[in-house]
Design an enzyme around this catalytic site. Structure first.
Site, PDB file in Angstrom:
ATOM      1  N   ILE A  44       0.856  -1.186   0.000  1.00  0.00           N
ATOM      2  CA  ILE A  44       0.000   0.000   0.000  1.00  0.00           C
ATOM      3  C   ILE A  44       0.893   1.238   0.000  1.00  0.00           C
ATOM      4  O   ILE A  44       1.818   1.346   0.807  1.00  0.00           O
ATOM      5  CB  ILE A  44      -0.902   0.030   1.250  1.00  0.00           C
ATOM      6  CG1 ILE A  44      -1.733  -1.252   1.360  1.00  0.00           C
ATOM      7  CG2 ILE A  44      -1.786   1.270   1.232  1.00  0.00           C
ATOM      8  CD1 ILE A  44      -2.768  -1.416   0.287  1.00  0.00           C
ATOM      9  N   PHE A  45       0.609   2.199  -0.890  1.00  0.00           N
ATOM     10  CA  PHE A  45       1.379   3.444  -0.936  1.00  0.00           C
ATOM     11  C   PHE A  45       0.700   4.508  -0.091  1.00  0.00           C
ATOM     12  O   PHE A  45      -0.482   4.816  -0.263  1.00  0.00           O
ATOM     13  CB  PHE A  45       1.510   3.947  -2.366  1.00  0.00           C
ATOM     14  CG  PHE A  45       2.265   5.247  -2.483  1.00  0.00           C
ATOM     15  CD1 PHE A  45       3.609   5.330  -2.141  1.00  0.00           C
ATOM     16  CD2 PHE A  45       1.629   6.405  -2.923  1.00  0.00           C
ATOM     17  CE1 PHE A  45       4.302   6.523  -2.233  1.00  0.00           C
ATOM     18  CE2 PHE A  45       2.310   7.602  -3.040  1.00  0.00           C
ATOM     19  CZ  PHE A  45       3.666   7.663  -2.685  1.00  0.00           C
ATOM     20  N   TYR A  47       0.841   8.536   1.208  1.00  0.00           N
ATOM     21  CA  TYR A  47       1.394   9.848   0.873  1.00  0.00           C
ATOM     22  C   TYR A  47       0.803  10.959   1.741  1.00  0.00           C
ATOM     23  O   TYR A  47       1.157  12.124   1.601  1.00  0.00           O
ATOM     24  CB  TYR A  47       1.137  10.171  -0.607  1.00  0.00           C
ATOM     25  CG  TYR A  47      -0.325  10.167  -0.990  1.00  0.00           C
ATOM     26  CD1 TYR A  47      -1.090  11.319  -0.881  1.00  0.00           C
ATOM     27  CD2 TYR A  47      -0.946   9.005  -1.442  1.00  0.00           C
ATOM     28  CE1 TYR A  47      -2.439  11.309  -1.206  1.00  0.00           C
ATOM     29  CE2 TYR A  47      -2.297   8.986  -1.774  1.00  0.00           C
ATOM     30  CZ  TYR A  47      -3.033  10.141  -1.659  1.00  0.00           C
ATOM     31  OH  TYR A  47      -4.367  10.124  -1.981  1.00  0.00           O
ATOM     32  N   GLY A  48      -0.104  10.581   2.643  1.00  0.00           N
ATOM     33  CA  GLY A  48      -0.707  11.537   3.560  1.00  0.00           C
ATOM     34  C   GLY A  48      -0.451  11.103   4.985  1.00  0.00           C
ATOM     35  O   GLY A  48       0.690  10.881   5.386  1.00  0.00           O
ATOM     36  N   SER A  49      -1.507  10.932   5.751  1.00  0.00           N
ATOM     37  CA  SER A  49      -1.345  10.533   7.151  1.00  0.00           C
ATOM     38  C   SER A  49      -0.760   9.131   7.289  1.00  0.00           C
ATOM     39  O   SER A  49      -0.193   8.804   8.339  1.00  0.00           O
ATOM     40  CB  SER A  49      -2.687  10.615   7.887  1.00  0.00           C
ATOM     41  OG  SER A  49      -3.642   9.763   7.292  1.00  0.00           O
ATOM     42  N   GLU A 121     -10.236   4.934   4.375  1.00  0.00           N
ATOM     43  CA  GLU A 121      -9.969   5.730   3.183  1.00  0.00           C
ATOM     44  C   GLU A 121     -11.178   5.851   2.255  1.00  0.00           C
ATOM     45  O   GLU A 121     -11.376   6.899   1.638  1.00  0.00           O
ATOM     46  CB  GLU A 121      -8.785   5.134   2.409  1.00  0.00           C
ATOM     47  CG  GLU A 121      -7.513   4.985   3.230  1.00  0.00           C
ATOM     48  CD  GLU A 121      -6.949   6.318   3.693  1.00  0.00           C
ATOM     49  OE1 GLU A 121      -7.220   7.337   3.042  1.00  0.00           O
ATOM     50  OE2 GLU A 121      -6.253   6.334   4.724  1.00  0.00           O
TER      51      GLU A 121
END
Length: 269
Positions: A44-45, A47-49, A121
């Site tokens: 899993i990528f 890029y936020g929290s 998400e």
């Protein structure tokens, strides 16, 4: 395969098709489980929290980036970092041909983490999923890919979801974030911790949108005499990443292509 069908499927766990059945055909998954969802493995990528607060169990974490996207604070948050009356803003990805977004990839195994991410998400956050290639910053002993790109699952919010707030002048975005708070904490914390992740993990890279936003938010707080630490919540646990392991040199030219040119001078001695 339409990945949205997996993450917006409201059927219960006793339905005819298991998570493994729904996930078959996605490139970053290892499905050799004989029908057992607990053996599903994927990357899993974040890029936020997810860069500083994944909230799920993982076996490996690797710093790196994906191409073709830039990070923007154009997704609304009415739960985690805001309320319906005063929405906050969180990061999403917007397509840009030459764009690069830095973050980290988590290796997860089993149904539990995927169900948690679906709730966090998609159901609450309004995100959908897509596949992308992830480029590790370095080759390490913690990953079998030895510096080569590998597929990851990415959560992305588009302008088709009900929480989309879109672009505004950067100062207006900063003002909105400085006034928003939700169940997971203040919106300011989200921005500051993400900027800290970039500075600590990828000090030679930049994110103009993120750092400009952080600077403006800090200036707003200074004018209001609001201490930043009062908005930061409980410090997250330190995440063991590739940068904290024994680092080996990359086996590809991926990073060499991004090194700026240097001019050398010859000296008479």
């Amino acid at each position: 395969m339409d990945l949205r069908k997996l993450f917006y499927d409201d059927s219960d766990s006793d339905s005819e098709h298991s998570v493994a059945d729904n996930l078959k055909g996605i490139g970053n998954l290892e499905i050799n489980n004989n029908g057992n969802d607990e053996n599903i493995t994927c990357w899993i990528f974040g890029y936020g929290s997810l860069c500083w607060n994944p909230g799920f169990t993982y076996t490996k974490c690797v710093t790196g980036y994906i191409r073709g996207f830039v990070r923007r604070f154009w997704q609304g948050s009415i739960s985690h970092r805001g309320t319906p009356d005063k929405p906050g803003r969180v990061a999403t990805l917007c397509a840009e041909k030459e764009g690069i977004t830095w973050g980290c990839a988590y290796k997860i195994t089993g149904r539990t983490a995927l169900e948690y991410l679906k709730q966090r998400e998609c159901t609450i956050g309004g995100y959908v999923t897509l596949d992308s290639k992830f480029f590790p910053r370095v080759a390490t002993c913690d990953t079998e890919f030895r510096g080569e790109a590998f597929p990851v699952l990415v959560y992305i919010a588009t302008d088709q979801n009900s929480l989309w707030v879109g672009d505004l002048p950067i100062q207006s975005i900063a003002e909105q974030i400085s006034e928003s708070s939700g169940a997971s904490g203040h919106n300011v914390e989200y921005v500051i911790r993400l900027a800290d992740f970039m500075r600590e993990e990828i000090p030679n890279e930049t994110d103009d949108h993120l750092f400009d936003l952080e600077h403006r938010i800090i200036q707003i707080l200074i004018k209001r005499n609001t201490p930043i630490h009062s908005l930061m919540g409980i410090p997250p646990e330190r995440i063991r990443r590739d940068s904290h392991a024994n680092i080996e040199r990359p086996t590809t030219f991926e990073f060499a292509s991004r090194v700026p040119d240097k001019k050398l001078r010859c000296l008479n001695v």
